[in-house]
Design a protein around this motif. Structure first.
Motif, PDB file in Angstrom:
ATOM      1  N   ARG A   1      90.844  79.981  83.729  1.00 20.15           N
ATOM      2  CA  ARG A   1      90.693  81.409  84.641  1.00 20.15           C
ATOM      3  C   ARG A   1      91.670  82.568  84.309  1.00 20.15           C
ATOM      4  N   SER A   2      91.006  83.728  84.093  1.00 22.31           N
ATOM      5  CA  SER A   2      91.528  84.769  83.721  1.00 22.31           C
ATOM      6  C   SER A   2      92.220  85.355  84.940  1.00 22.31           C
TER       7      SER A   2
ATOM      8  N   THR B   1      93.344  88.062  87.860  1.00 21.32           N
ATOM      9  CA  THR B   1      92.487  89.187  88.530  1.00 21.32           C
ATOM     10  C   THR B   1      93.410  90.204  88.001  1.00 21.32           C
TER      11      THR B   1
ATOM     12  N   ARG C   1      94.764  90.840  85.037  1.00 21.30           N
ATOM     13  CA  ARG C   1      94.487  91.304  83.605  1.00 21.30           C
ATOM     14  C   ARG C   1      92.873  91.727  83.569  1.00 21.30           C
ATOM     15  N   ALA C   2      92.110  91.093  84.278  1.00 19.24           N
ATOM     16  CA  ALA C   2      90.567  91.488  84.392  1.00 19.24           C
ATOM     17  C   ALA C   2      90.671  93.144  84.570  1.00 19.24           C
TER      18      ALA C   2
ATOM     19  N   GLY D   1      89.289  95.803  82.113  1.00 13.04           N
ATOM     20  CA  GLY D   1      88.128  96.456  82.765  1.00 13.04           C
ATOM     21  C   GLY D   1      88.157  98.029  82.716  1.00 13.04           C
TER      22      GLY D   1
ATOM     23  N   GLU E   1      80.135  89.273  84.431  1.00  9.84           N
ATOM     24  CA  GLU E   1      81.004  88.754  85.083  1.00  9.84           C
ATOM     25  C   GLU E   1      80.535  87.973  86.005  1.00  9.84           C
TER      26      GLU E   1
ATOM     27  N   ALA F   1      83.928  88.887  91.567  1.00 14.35           N
ATOM     28  CA  ALA F   1      84.214  88.938  90.076  1.00 14.35           C
ATOM     29  C   ALA F   1      83.558  90.404  89.728  1.00 14.35           C
TER      30      ALA F   1
ATOM     31  N   SER G   1      84.689  93.709  88.557  1.00 18.71           N
ATOM     32  CA  SER G   1      84.496  94.410  87.104  1.00 18.71           C
ATOM     33  C   SER G   1      83.770  95.851  87.216  1.00 18.71           C
TER      34      SER G   1
END
Length: 389
Positions: free
Chosen positions: A167-168, A170, A172-173, A177, A222, A305, A309
């Motif tokens: 799981r990536s 948060t 990093r996302a 993004g 996502e 998620a 995103s």
């Protein structure tokens, strides 16, 4: 191997003081008493390391500097942990530990430095245990057992459907993004500006359309990704539940094997597994955490998620568009490009907090990529505009 001189000792002392601040903060933030205790033990190790470097400076005849604030990377990790929890910053802290381990391995000219490097490796093992839901024993015997323990994945490997998730984080996302939205919409805006520089309304319309299309696309992707992952995890849990109902003795034996792999004596591991299996709900929860590496309470929210995103992409994509709300022409074009380049550098600086690379290097790299994309799309747009006219 690096020579241990005054500058090196000062740098090492600063690293250890930063680590003390970090782990003290993580311990205070963490609500789980077992994780908090692990952070406290690591902080104690870092205090001992700082003492070693302070003594080394005294031996070299140097003054011990006063304690200052931690560097930006550590402050960012602490802030992120306060906002998102200590689990969200696990990758960042492990990267920090890896950097320190490499540094001390290169300096291992004495038993003391070699021992510090070994401690840094042990810190990485503790983080791995925490991620697997393992309780980290605070004693030296527990540490020695952890060093000799095998991987629990050997048990899970016997069943084909067992898979660990990747799981990536948060953080990093969010950062990537924003980066996606900024680069893609800057390219779109510059391309349309090249083709229709005298029609700012076209540029604004294209920018808003690109923002919405990209944000909805990111959100939909996502959502599907997270929902599929959640369904996979739920199926794994149901398969584990079915195995417990059909062959509880075998599952209890697997749990005992897991505890033996963590360093428990065979009799003790068997006794603990038997006690856990007295309550089927507790047994299932333990198997899911230990055998599958999943937290049943944190399978991820597809809607959360998707929303994250959407917002992250929209924030980045809005940067080159906002100036066109106030008009058009070369001045607005220059402002749009300028604020976008500043934002690109900022995103690159944010990436450096994740990767540990130089802030300037990461910022300039991100800026260069975005600028190159903007120049190419502007040139293509100009050619299309000329040919159309």
């Amino acid at each position: 191997m690096a020579q241990i001189d005054i500058p090196t000792s000062l740098d090492n002392l600063k690293l250890e003081r930063d680590a003390i601040v970090l782990y003290d903060a993580l311990s205070a933030i963490e609500n789980d008493p077992h994780r908090a205790a692990a952070f406290e033990r690591i902080a104690s190790n870092e205090r001992r390391h700082a003492g070693i470097w302070a003594d080394k400076l005294k031996e070299l005849g140097a003054d011990i500097p006063p304690i200052g604030g931690p560097r930006a990377r550590v402050r960012f990790i602490i802030l992120a942990a306060r906002l998102f929890g200590t689990r969200a910053v696990a990758d960042l802290v492990k990267a920090l530990e890896g950097d320190e381990e490499d540094l001390y391995d290169a300096q291992a000219t004495s038993p003391e430095v070699a021992a510090i490097a070994a401690d840094e490796r042990e810190h990485a093992r503790i983080w791995a245990q925490l991620e697997n839901g393992a309780m980290v024993d605070a004693s030296r015997d527990g540490v020695a057992a952890a060093r000799q323990a095998g991987s629990a994945a050997e048990v899970g490997a016997r069943e084909a459907w067992h898979r660990r998730s990747s799981r990536s984080g948060t953080l990093r996302a969010i950062i990537f993004g924003v980066s996606d939205g900024l680069v893609s919409n800057l390219s779109l805006v510059m391309g349309v500006a090249g083709a229709a520089s005298k029609n700012p309304s076209f540029i604004l319309l294209a920018g808003i359309a690109g923002l919405l299309a990209g944000a909805f696309s990111m959100a939909a992707g996502e959502y599907i990704s997270m929902q599929s992952q959640r369904e996979l995890f739920e199926r794994q849990i149901e398969l584990e539940r079915a195995e417990m109902e059909m062959m509880p003795e075998e599952e209890e034996a697997e749990l005992a094997a897991l505890y033996r792999s963590k360093g428990f004596a065979p009799e003790e591991a068997t006794r603990i597994a038997h006690r856990i299996f007295r309550d089927p709900k507790t047994a299932l929860d333990t198997l899911v955490r230990e055998e599958l590496g999943l937290d049943p309470d944190e399978l991820g929210s597809p809607w959360g998620a998707a929303a994250g995103s959407f917002v992250a992409f929209a924030i980045g994509a809005a940067v080159p568009v906002v100036p066109y709300l106030f008009g058009g022409g070369f001045t607005i074009l220059a402002i749009s490009l300028g604020v976008s380049l500043v934002a690109l550098f900022g995103v690159g600086a944010g990436v450096s907090l994740l990767t540990g690379r130089s802030l300037v290097f990461s910022g300039v790299r991100q800026l260069s990529i975005g600028l190159a994309a903007a120049i190419v799309t502007y040139a293509i747009g100009s050619l299309i505009g000329v040919s159309t006219s």
